[in-house]
Scaffold this active site. Sequence first.
Site, PDB file in Angstrom:
ATOM      1  N   ASP A  50     -15.116  83.540  43.907  1.00  0.00           N
ATOM      2  CA  ASP A  50     -14.691  84.392  45.027  1.00  0.00           C
ATOM      3  C   ASP A  50     -15.620  85.601  45.046  1.00  0.00           C
ATOM      4  OD1 ASP A  50     -13.715  86.318  43.098  1.00  0.00           O
ATOM      5  OD2 ASP A  50     -11.927  85.087  42.858  1.00  0.00           O
ATOM      6  N   PRO A  51     -15.401  86.572  45.944  1.00  0.00           N
ATOM      7  CA  PRO A  51     -16.362  87.687  46.006  1.00  0.00           C
ATOM      8  C   PRO A  51     -16.533  88.415  44.667  1.00  0.00           C
ATOM      9  CG  PRO A  51     -14.987  87.710  47.950  1.00  0.00           C
ATOM     10  CD  PRO A  51     -14.417  86.650  47.036  1.00  0.00           C
TER      11      PRO A  51
ATOM     12  N   GLU B  58     -16.274  81.658  49.434  1.00  0.00           N
ATOM     13  CA  GLU B  58     -16.313  83.124  49.553  1.00  0.00           C
ATOM     14  C   GLU B  58     -17.573  83.688  48.911  1.00  0.00           C
ATOM     15  OE1 GLU B  58     -12.460  84.612  48.222  1.00  0.00           O
ATOM     16  OE2 GLU B  58     -11.648  84.267  50.228  1.00  0.00           O
TER      17      GLU B  58
ATOM     18  N   GLU C 248      -9.302  80.312  55.211  1.00  0.00           N
ATOM     19  CA  GLU C 248      -8.140  80.588  54.355  1.00  0.00           C
ATOM     20  C   GLU C 248      -7.304  81.674  55.010  1.00  0.00           C
ATOM     21  OE1 GLU C 248      -8.974  81.799  50.353  1.00  0.00           O
ATOM     22  OE2 GLU C 248     -10.367  80.148  49.987  1.00  0.00           O
TER      23      GLU C 248
ATOM     24  N   ASP D  40       9.440  87.167  43.912  1.00  0.00           N
ATOM     25  CA  ASP D  40       8.706  86.213  43.088  1.00  0.00           C
ATOM     26  C   ASP D  40       9.712  85.200  42.552  1.00  0.00           C
ATOM     27  OD1 ASP D  40       6.585  85.202  41.269  1.00  0.00           O
ATOM     28  OD2 ASP D  40       7.974  85.973  39.757  1.00  0.00           O
TER      29      ASP D  40
ATOM     30  N   ASP E 210       8.665  82.586  40.085  1.00  0.00           N
ATOM     31  CA  ASP E 210       8.214  81.833  38.904  1.00  0.00           C
ATOM     32  C   ASP E 210       7.917  82.710  37.690  1.00  0.00           C
ATOM     33  OD1 ASP E 210       5.785  82.989  39.536  1.00  0.00           O
ATOM     34  OD2 ASP E 210       4.640  81.133  39.402  1.00  0.00           O
TER      35      ASP E 210
HETATM   36 CA    CA Z   1       4.681  84.201  41.171  1.00  0.00          CA
END
Ligand code: CA
Length: 654
Positions: free
Chosen positions: A137-138, A185, A287, A296, A298
């Site tokens: 990625d960048p 990216e 994307e 959240d 998880d």
């Molecule tokens: Ca998560």
Amino acid sequence: MNGIKGMLTFLLILCLCVPAAAAAAGEETSSLYVRKVDNLPEDFLFGMDVSSVIAEEKSGVRYRDFDGQEKDLFRILADSGINTIRVRVWNDPYDAEGHGFGGGNCDIGTAVEIGKRAAACGMQLLVDFHYSDFWADPGKQMAPRAWAKMEIEEKTRAVYDFTLDSLNRLKEAGVPVRMVQTGNETNGRLCGEKSWMNIAYLMDAGARAAREVYPEALVAVHFANPENTESYRTYAKKLDYYEKNGLIHYDVFATSYYPYWHGTLENLSAILTEIAQTYGKQVMVMETSYAWTEEDSDFSGNTIGGGGGITRDYPFTVQGQANSVRNITDTVVNGTPAGIGVVYWEGAWITVGRNSWEENHRLWEEYGSGWATSYAAVYDPDDAGKYYGGSAVDNQAFFDPEGRALESLKVFRLMREGNEIPAAADALEEPEIVCDLSMPLELPEAVNAIMTDNSRQPVPVVWLLTEEEDRRMHESGPAQYEITGEAGGMEARCRVSMIRYNYLTDYSFEEGGEAWRFTDLRKADELYVEEKKNDSLTGSRHAHFWSAAQDSVEFRLEQTVQELPEGDFTFSVAVMGGDCGQTDIYAYVLVDGKEAARSEQIPIAGYGSWNTGVIPSFAHPAGTEVTVGIYVRCQGQGNGAWGKIDDALLNSAR
Ligand code: CA
């Protein structure tokens, strides 16, 4: 807080929201409001990146349709109007013992498996070569370990061979490939290379291999941060230069577009239009994603949560997620010439379990279903090797934590014909209030409901705030509070900042001191507002004096206060200086021109040593005029008396 006049309790910004009840399911009718996207081509590329899906399924994740029936994820997506599956390909995301780095352990074998499943449901594949052993990625464009020491010629050959071999494996498996990305990216870096020349060589190698194996497939380049339009112009121009010199012939200029950080849709449309028209390229959003909840699920933190500092054009609701996708699609279709597609990123990367971090961690490590495993340390020790964990986008998926499709997944089908049902309240805006400790707190009588069509409608609100809580807020000094209430059946929230309001204008001389009045009683050599950050108590400006001759410093610096309410107030002002000899320096208050209060003597103690004159309390009766100021007289010594005055505070005394 300075420079606020008139209203002392007022609305600052409206931006945060709370979710309403999630939309109800239903195959025939939908509670999802969707405005039709005009001119949407039949073959418009609606893509979904599901690179993590094999690892998810191995970890026990099951997907369900809108009715809660367990089904193949690819069937659910195809039935929802997705026609292209995107998959990332890493060269070798494993350590020497064969432990996966995570993020779906996406090598070409995984891509083949995903491609076959997509093909079985009538979908094509979009292959996203990272040319790295893990995330590119960048911020990261590390070469694969096997290529790390290669010079550019050898690396170019390696990219060609790897791309050719990978695509041949897909072809042998009968996978229809619609598009191939030569890097992910690649903002000025790719596969460890930083010069555009070398980047062009590598992209060209990937493109040549792609055209050889899949001549019908489009070749895409992919960048991030379209808000930096100047960078995008540079990327497109560099590629054009190399293309004219026979390197890197590509078809599609693709961008990531995450609305939280990537600028407005108008900007996206403008820069993609410019590139499409200048260079004759097709363009697309490669994307995107949007949160449907702040929660959240998880036990591994998400990139987007309840915090600030991001653009939040829609509430984090199922409807808000759908509206974001719909409006991006409309921008690509109708705001951009040659806009061919929109791909949603990792729309199925949900939690692998609801019980504990420990249980999930075991699955992430074993199957690679989190963003990174601890094994990734051999390749990326400073990031993945340290912060490995689960899904950072489980709240941006199109599936709830139990794997059931959210109503928002219907947006891809519904935007073809529209589902413009009557708008309903979806969430509430969250007002922010600033209130002086001395003034009554006035909460708004109505808050805006964010409607399913993203319009606003005011709804009366009842705040749950007792007199006792109100009193305590006023007596506890400056602080932040969240007040809750009820509006239209939803929980309303209001953020309140209790502040000590400064009634002076330009209290720190940052605006140039226009509101202040100097009265020079002995013709000092220098007496003015000076700009010099190091000599200021705060900011970069302050009032300055200096005079060489003995006993030539005597002045008043004062301000007549506008719109001061009746009550008790406190006034203070800070001074530092040197070479002043004997001094007479104090802060004072005039009421209707007569001295009403005076501070103790303010000593001069040398450079950087600020002393503050304080008048703890004085009364301001109704109908009188208050002037506050500082009187300075210095005998001087050595090279003349000098000093600085800054930060005058006039606050309520309570
Ligand atoms: Ca998560």
